[in-house]
Enzyme design. Structure first.
Site, mmCIF file in Angstrom:
data_model
loop_
_atom_site.group_PDB
_atom_site.id
_atom_site.type_symbol
_atom_site.label_atom_id
_atom_site.label_comp_id
_atom_site.label_asym_id
_atom_site.label_seq_id
_atom_site.Cartn_x
_atom_site.Cartn_y
_atom_site.Cartn_z
ATOM 1 C CE LYS A 1 -1.883 2.596 3.222
ATOM 2 N NZ LYS A 1 -1.706 3.928 2.599
ATOM 3 N N GLY B 1 6.714 4.142 8.955
ATOM 4 C CA GLY B 1 5.864 5.302 9.214
ATOM 5 C C GLY B 1 5.984 5.725 10.662
ATOM 6 C CB SER B 2 3.707 7.688 12.776
ATOM 7 O OG SER B 2 2.522 6.931 12.650
ATOM 8 C CB THR B 3 6.437 5.585 16.972
ATOM 9 O OG1 THR B 3 7.782 5.663 16.479
ATOM 10 C CG2 THR B 3 6.426 4.707 18.208
ATOM 11 C CD GLU B 4 -0.756 8.328 16.250
ATOM 12 O OE1 GLU B 4 0.001 9.161 15.700
ATOM 13 O OE2 GLU B 4 -1.985 8.484 16.337
ATOM 14 N N GLY C 1 2.769 2.313 13.884
ATOM 15 C CA GLY C 1 3.547 1.086 14.054
ATOM 16 C C GLY C 1 2.963 0.208 15.160
ATOM 17 C CD GLU D 1 12.837 3.089 8.828
ATOM 18 O OE1 GLU D 1 12.755 3.935 9.737
ATOM 19 O OE2 GLU D 1 12.928 3.373 7.636
ATOM 20 C CB CYS E 1 12.841 7.828 9.857
ATOM 21 S SG CYS E 1 13.684 6.976 8.550
ATOM 22 C CD GLU F 1 9.926 11.172 13.559
ATOM 23 O OE1 GLU F 1 8.832 10.581 13.628
ATOM 24 O OE2 GLU F 1 10.921 10.707 12.986
HETATM 25 P P1 NAI Z 1 1.522 7.346 9.202
HETATM 26 O O1 NAI Z 1 2.289 6.411 10.072
HETATM 27 O O2 NAI Z 1 0.100 7.594 9.510
HETATM 28 O O3 NAI Z 1 1.597 6.851 7.677
HETATM 29 C C1 NAI Z 1 2.485 5.886 7.145
HETATM 30 C C2 NAI Z 1 1.705 4.849 6.340
HETATM 31 O O4 NAI Z 1 0.842 4.140 7.206
HETATM 32 C C3 NAI Z 1 0.811 5.429 5.249
HETATM 33 O O5 NAI Z 1 0.840 4.573 4.131
HETATM 34 C C4 NAI Z 1 -0.560 5.404 5.901
HETATM 35 O O6 NAI Z 1 -1.622 5.354 4.980
HETATM 36 C C5 NAI Z 1 -0.477 4.129 6.685
HETATM 37 N N1 NAI Z 1 -1.430 4.021 7.809
HETATM 38 C C6 NAI Z 1 -1.941 5.023 8.562
HETATM 39 N N2 NAI Z 1 -2.783 4.520 9.495
HETATM 40 C C7 NAI Z 1 -2.798 3.173 9.324
HETATM 41 C C8 NAI Z 1 -3.466 2.103 9.986
HETATM 42 N N3 NAI Z 1 -4.283 2.316 11.007
HETATM 43 N N4 NAI Z 1 -3.239 0.845 9.548
HETATM 44 C C9 NAI Z 1 -2.391 0.608 8.526
HETATM 45 N N5 NAI Z 1 -1.746 1.585 7.862
HETATM 46 C C10 NAI Z 1 -1.940 2.851 8.257
HETATM 47 O O7 NAI Z 1 2.323 8.712 9.165
HETATM 48 P P2 NAI Z 1 1.750 10.174 8.784
HETATM 49 O O8 NAI Z 1 0.449 10.384 9.466
HETATM 50 O O9 NAI Z 1 1.822 10.349 7.340
HETATM 51 O O10 NAI Z 1 2.867 11.099 9.457
HETATM 52 C C11 NAI Z 1 2.816 11.391 10.853
HETATM 53 C C12 NAI Z 1 4.191 11.377 11.462
HETATM 54 O O11 NAI Z 1 4.756 10.080 11.338
HETATM 55 C C13 NAI Z 1 5.205 12.282 10.789
HETATM 56 O O12 NAI Z 1 5.117 13.591 11.228
HETATM 57 C C14 NAI Z 1 6.490 11.629 11.201
HETATM 58 O O13 NAI Z 1 6.825 12.044 12.509
HETATM 59 C C15 NAI Z 1 6.154 10.158 11.230
HETATM 60 N N6 NAI Z 1 6.594 9.485 9.979
HETATM 61 C C16 NAI Z 1 7.729 8.735 9.999
HETATM 62 C C17 NAI Z 1 8.198 8.158 8.841
HETATM 63 C C18 NAI Z 1 9.435 7.333 8.828
HETATM 64 O O14 NAI Z 1 10.081 7.247 7.802
HETATM 65 N N7 NAI Z 1 9.782 6.666 9.914
HETATM 66 C C19 NAI Z 1 7.538 8.361 7.554
HETATM 67 C C20 NAI Z 1 6.301 9.102 7.639
HETATM 68 C C21 NAI Z 1 5.884 9.647 8.817
#
Ligand code: NAI
Ligand code: MG
Length: 501
Positions: A196, A249-252, A254, A271, A305, A402
């Site tokens: 996805k 993506g986000s720790t939350e 994750g 990650e 990240c 972060e």
């Molecule tokens: P996010 O963690 O919500 O999004 C990352 C991915 O997870 C996207 O594809 C999203 O559609 C998917 N996702 C969201 N909720 C989900 C769920 N309940 N079940 C399965 N998949 C889900 O991150 P977001 O909201 O875009 O960014 C928020 C914060 O997260 C950023 O400000 C940053 O601090 C952190 N982040 C860290 C990243 C990294 O590379 N470690 C990359 C992106 C964001």
């Protein structure tokens, strides 16, 4: 609702023909619309306008894609291929991607906002290299022969088998590169994938889907969906026919993924976020260290990240470092990603713009001083000035959390004799993704490398990546490693075979 969409004139012929074409997801070898027929808009973060519409997958599409991946894994053309043939398919994708470097760099610049000049020398070539590196591993998923003490008339050996159907959920900060990091090892080891894409940046992934078809991957081996977290990512992470989920993506989120995986105890790798320290000792080459610390945070608009978002400088060089990084920050050329002279683009979305600017605001409220930046740039688009905050301490939101934007917090440290105390300061975070240490003293460098709790430690550099190097986090920065030989363990099960001779 149909809106008139204008194609950015800076796009080349290939990128503009892709953007203006009809967008489709890859499911079971076909380029298709969502079952529901729904689409969602993709926005240009440089001006907030709509670029195009892409299909919006939900649980129904997830189910079809997962069943296709299951079918492709359990029988048919994919498991019948030899490792060498699998490797060649991956190599072919790398070649195709390389031939379209400019097009992909433009799509990334348009969709994510990053400078096209950076995407053309970093994101795309690193993705190409990753596919080539992983193509080589297809023939090298080795087991071992193990002498056992049950008796000398036994032969025991291990084999590594692909873990099965893998769900991969990726973010928007490096849309193409994150897709490559995840697809490469999964396919090299013989898994099948449902990926996805991030809803903010689906374009390069949908274009990559076409290259997988062109390369000749059998149907169902690679499935690529566009959609949102809750309606698409969540059912994918929870699906019972999926054997493993890999998330960035986000720790939350994750933590949600880990919970969703418990239904069938699928394997999980994560990650996640970071709050990585960049530590400058007084003996460092100051020009290199200051330029390095600036690039550690401002690269990719700080949306990394592993961004060096907590800057520590020895008190004797603290003012010099603050001034130096601030000076570099103030000179960076801000503009739309598609402008070839741009050095820093907009943040990816309005949501991220609001997040980052509210962090800066909270820094002001809690007493931080501004070395440079601190404001939005332009009243159009999601631009934030490169920002350095000092007069900060742990307990402040800008220090503890972060930010994921071009915002660094600078703190001084006193004694270089007490490295343990300094390491404790550097480790004073729930994260543990990366760190950089800037010194000419090799003993200090290696002692710090030992004491820092992070998956990557850079010495006199930051943000150096290679397909051959494992990358991932300690503590709440994640589970498992990406890239290198290490990642193959995430995508294989080990089977011990014992034969009584
Ligand atoms: P996010 O963690 O919500 O999004 C990352 C991915 O997870 C996207 O594809 C999203 O559609 C998917 N996702 C969201 N909720 C989900 C769920 N309940 N079940 C399965 N998949 C889900 O991150 P977001 O909201 O875009 O960014 C928020 C914060 O997260 C950023 O400000 C940053 O601090 C952190 N982040 C860290 C990243 C990294 O590379 N470690 C990359 C992106 C964001
Ligand atoms: Mg989110």
């Amino acid at each position: 609702m149909a809106t008139a969409i204008t194609i950015d004139p800076r796009l080349g012929a290939d990128a503009s023909s892709f953007v203006s074409g009809k967008h489709a997801m890859l499911i079971d070898g076909n380029l298709v619309a969502a079952k529901s027929g729904k689409t969602f808009p993709v926005y240009n973060p440089a001006d907030g306008t709509e670029i195009c519409q892409v299909p919006e997958a939900d649980a129904a599409d997830v189910d079809i894609a997962v069943r296709a991946a299951r079918h492709a894994f359990d029988g048919g053309a994919w498991p019948a291929l030899t490792p060498s043939q699998r490797g060649r398919l991956l190599w072919k994708v790398a070649d195709l991607l390389e031939q379209h470097t400019e097009e992909f760099a433009q799509l990334e610049a348009l969709d994510n906002g990053k400078p096209v000049s950076v995407a053309g020398v970093a994101d795309v070539p690193l993705a190409v290299d990753l596919f080539r590196y992983m193509a080589g591993w297809a023939t090298k998923t080795l087991g071992s022969t193990i002498p056992i003490s049950a008796g000398n008339d036994f032969l025991s050996y291990t084999v590594r088998e692909p873990v099965g159907v893998v769900a991969q959920i990726i973010p928007w900060n490096f849309p193409l590169l994150m897709a490559a990091w995840k697809l490469g090892p999964a396919l090299a080891t013989g898994c099948t994938v449902v990926m996805k894409l991030a809803e903010q940046t689906p374009l390069s992934g949908l274009r990559l889907a076409q290259l997988f078809v062109e390369a000749g991957f059998p149907p169902g081996v690679v499935n690529i969906l566009a959609g949102f977290g809750e309606p698409c990512g969540a059912p994918l992470a929870a699906h019972d026919l999926v054997d493993k989920v890999a998330f960035t993506g986000s720790t939350e989120v994750g933590k949600l993924i880990a919970r969703a995986a418990t239904g069938n105890l699928k394997k999980v790798t994560l990650e996640l976020g970071g709050k990585s320290p960049a530590i400058i000792f007084p003996d460092a080459d100051m020009d290199t260290a200051i330029a390095g610390a600036a690039s550690a945070i401002f690269f990719n608009q700080g949306q990394c990240c592993c961004a060096g978002s907590r800057l520590f400088a020895h008190e004797s060089v603290f003012d010099q470092v603050v001034e130096g990084v601030s000076h570099i920050g103030s000179k960076i050329k801000i503009g739309p990603g598609l402008d070839p002279t741009t050095e820093l683009g907009p943040l990816v979305s309005e949501e991220q713009f609001d997040r980052v600017t509210s962090f800066i605001k909270s820094g002001h409220e809690q007493g931080a001083k501004v070395g440079t930046g601190g404001k939005r740039h332009s009243d159009r688009g999601y631009f934030v000035q490169p920002t350095l905050l000092h007069n900060v301490r742990p307990g402040m939101k800008v220090v503890d959390e972060e930010i994921f934007g071009p915002v660094v917090v600078a703190q001084s440290f006193k004694t270089d004799a007490d490295l343990q105390r300094l390491a404790a300061q550097a480790n004073d975070t729930v994260y543990g993704l990366a760190a950089s240490v800037w010194t000419r003293d090799i003993s200090v460098a290696h002692k710090m490398a030992r004491m820092i709790k992070a998956g990557t430690v850079w010495v006199n550099c930051h943000n150096v990546f290679d397909a051959a190097l494992p990358f991932g986090g300690y503590k709440q920065s994640g589970w498992g490693r990406e890239m290198g030989a290490e990642v193959l363990n995430n995508y294989t099960e080990v089977k011990a075979v014992t034969v009584k001779l």
